[in-house]
Design a protein around this motif. Structure first.
Motif, PDB file in Angstrom:
ATOM      1  N   UNK A 177       1.080  -1.257  -0.166  1.00  0.00           N
ATOM      2  CA  UNK A 177      -0.264   0.066  -0.325  1.00  0.00           C
ATOM      3  C   UNK A 177       0.804   1.105  -0.155  1.00  0.00           C
ATOM      4  N   UNK A 178       0.237   2.474  -0.234  1.00  0.00           N
ATOM      5  CA  UNK A 178       1.220   3.811  -0.179  1.00  0.00           C
ATOM      6  C   UNK A 178       1.534   3.893   1.401  1.00  0.00           C
ATOM      7  N   UNK A 179       0.728   3.370   2.133  1.00  0.00           N
ATOM      8  CA  UNK A 179       1.175   3.935   3.604  1.00  0.00           C
ATOM      9  C   UNK A 179       3.006   2.651   3.705  1.00  0.00           C
ATOM     10  N   UNK A 180       2.769   1.379   3.586  1.00  0.00           N
ATOM     11  CA  UNK A 180       3.559   0.168   3.401  1.00  0.00           C
ATOM     12  C   UNK A 180       4.454   1.404   2.393  1.00  0.00           C
ATOM     13  N   UNK A 181       4.547   1.752   1.657  1.00  0.00           N
ATOM     14  CA  UNK A 181       5.400   2.390   0.257  1.00  0.00           C
ATOM     15  C   UNK A 181       6.274   3.594   1.982  1.00  0.00           C
ATOM     16  N   UNK A 182       5.240   4.075   2.322  1.00  0.00           N
ATOM     17  CA  UNK A 182       6.048   5.531   2.547  1.00  0.00           C
ATOM     18  C   UNK A 182       7.088   5.388   3.651  1.00  0.00           C
ATOM     19  N   UNK A 183       6.401   3.636   4.545  1.00  0.00           N
ATOM     20  CA  UNK A 183       6.932   3.014   5.743  1.00  0.00           C
ATOM     21  C   UNK A 183       8.198   3.092   5.673  1.00  0.00           C
ATOM     22  N   UNK A 184       8.311   2.133   4.404  1.00  0.00           N
ATOM     23  CA  UNK A 184       9.564   0.980   4.119  1.00  0.00           C
ATOM     24  C   UNK A 184      10.465   2.079   3.535  1.00  0.00           C
ATOM     25  N   UNK A 185      10.328   3.826   3.014  1.00  0.00           N
ATOM     26  CA  UNK A 185      11.081   4.679   2.542  1.00  0.00           C
ATOM     27  C   UNK A 185      11.354   4.990   3.770  1.00  0.00           C
ATOM     28  N   UNK A 186      10.827   5.509   5.019  1.00  0.00           N
ATOM     29  CA  UNK A 186      11.738   5.706   6.467  1.00  0.00           C
ATOM     30  C   UNK A 186      12.336   4.976   7.149  1.00  0.00           C
ATOM     31  N   UNK A 187      11.965   3.621   6.720  1.00  0.00           N
ATOM     32  CA  UNK A 187      12.824   2.211   7.091  1.00  0.00           C
ATOM     33  C   UNK A 187      14.141   3.006   6.808  1.00  0.00           C
ATOM     34  N   UNK A 188      14.428   2.574   5.218  1.00  0.00           N
ATOM     35  CA  UNK A 188      15.473   2.546   4.799  1.00  0.00           C
ATOM     36  C   UNK A 188      16.221   3.733   5.402  1.00  0.00           C
ATOM     37  N   UNK A 189      15.695   5.055   5.665  1.00  0.00           N
ATOM     38  CA  UNK A 189      16.286   6.388   6.051  1.00  0.00           C
ATOM     39  C   UNK A 189      17.063   5.979   7.344  1.00  0.00           C
ATOM     40  N   UNK A 190      16.106   5.186   7.666  1.00  0.00           N
ATOM     41  CA  UNK A 190      17.036   4.852   9.394  1.00  0.00           C
ATOM     42  C   UNK A 190      17.657   3.867   9.727  1.00  0.00           C
ATOM     43  N   UNK A 191      17.632   2.750   7.849  1.00  0.00           N
ATOM     44  CA  UNK A 191      18.840   2.151   7.898  1.00  0.00           C
ATOM     45  C   UNK A 191      20.010   2.479   8.214  1.00  0.00           C
ATOM     46  N   UNK A 192      20.055   3.458   7.069  1.00  0.00           N
ATOM     47  CA  UNK A 192      21.374   4.338   6.613  1.00  0.00           C
ATOM     48  C   UNK A 192      21.873   4.732   7.791  1.00  0.00           C
ATOM     49  N   UNK A 193      21.147   5.262   9.220  1.00  0.00           N
ATOM     50  CA  UNK A 193      21.711   6.308  10.076  1.00  0.00           C
ATOM     51  C   UNK A 193      22.289   5.493  10.609  1.00  0.00           C
ATOM     52  N   UNK A 194      21.955   4.538  11.071  1.00  0.00           N
ATOM     53  CA  UNK A 194      22.023   3.432  12.006  1.00  0.00           C
ATOM     54  C   UNK A 194      23.410   2.732  11.488  1.00  0.00           C
ATOM     55  N   UNK A 195      23.582   2.238  10.024  1.00  0.00           N
ATOM     56  CA  UNK A 195      24.754   2.144   9.307  1.00  0.00           C
ATOM     57  C   UNK A 195      25.893   2.972   9.654  1.00  0.00           C
ATOM     58  N   UNK A 196      25.566   4.175   9.620  1.00  0.00           N
ATOM     59  CA  UNK A 196      26.402   4.771   9.200  1.00  0.00           C
ATOM     60  C   UNK A 196      26.726   4.832  11.138  1.00  0.00           C
ATOM     61  N   UNK A 197      26.558   4.599  11.708  1.00  0.00           N
ATOM     62  CA  UNK A 197      26.573   4.409  13.445  1.00  0.00           C
ATOM     63  C   UNK A 197      27.020   3.200  14.136  1.00  0.00           C
ATOM     64  N   UNK A 198      26.439   2.202  13.248  1.00  0.00           N
ATOM     65  CA  UNK A 198      27.329   0.985  13.570  1.00  0.00           C
ATOM     66  C   UNK A 198      29.076   0.784  12.541  1.00  0.00           C
ATOM     67  N   UNK A 199      29.148   1.597  11.856  1.00  0.00           N
ATOM     68  CA  UNK A 199      30.671   1.514  10.718  1.00  0.00           C
ATOM     69  C   UNK A 199      31.344   2.694  11.819  1.00  0.00           C
TER      70      UNK A 199
END
Length: 177
Positions: A84-106
């Motif tokens: 759904x559109x809300x799922x796509x929006x949630x995944x976009x937000x989660x991708x952004x969080x994943x990139x931010x968390x990756x920077x921290x683990x790096x």
């Protein structure tokens, strides 16, 4: 009486000289012992500071790996929801969080690499790299495809195995310090 005075003075001079020499030898030995004790104390303090900084670096990486794991579970749950559109929006937000968390683990992995030893650094790098399949599964496939979920879920076992490897390496390094 004259001879006994000279004899007494000679004995007094030898006794005084022996006392001065003895005092000098003792003071040199004491100074050397104090210097050696100070060096041992400084070395011990450096070793303890290194041990504590390594421990902090190890704990930070472990904590960040768990944060990433929680985020991955959240992404998995979102991938299980109907498209759904809300799922796509949630995944976009989660991708952004994943990139931010990756920077921290790096960053955490780099600190472990800096602190050492090489066995813990290699395990930290392997843990950092184990986050890649999660990102690739989310970024590489179009939303709505059933495949990202399978690829994403398949990345858990290697990720947690790399975390266990790191914990083992960190424990071994911490116990040998």
């Amino acid at each position: 009486m004259g001879d006994s005075t000279w004899w007494t003075l000679a004995i007094a001079a030898v006794t005084g000289g022996t006392a001065v020499l003895s005092s000098w030898v003792t003071s040199r030995g004491s100074a050397r012992a104090a210097r050696l004790q100070a060096e041992i104390g400084a070395r011990s303090q450096r070793a303890e500071r290194l041990r504590e900084s390594r421990r902090t670096a190890y704990l930070d990486l472990i904590e960040q790996a768990h944060r990433m794991g929680e985020l991955f579970w959240e992404i998995s749950a979102t991938l299980r929801t109907p498209d759904s559109a809300s799922r796509s929006a949630a995944l976009d937000e989660l991708r952004d969080r994943e990139v931010a968390e990756y920077a921290k683990i790096r960053r955490c992995a780099r600190v472990v690499e800096l602190e050492g030893p090489s066995s813990a650094a290699a395990a930290a790098l392997a843990l950092q790299k184990a986050t890649g399949p999660f990102y690739e599964a989310l970024a590489g496939d179009p939303p709505g495809d059933a495949e990202p979920r399978g690829s994403f879920d398949a990345a858990y076992r290697p990720f947690w195995a790399r975390l266990e490897d790191f914990v083992d390496a960190a424990r071994a390094a911490h116990q040998t310090d």
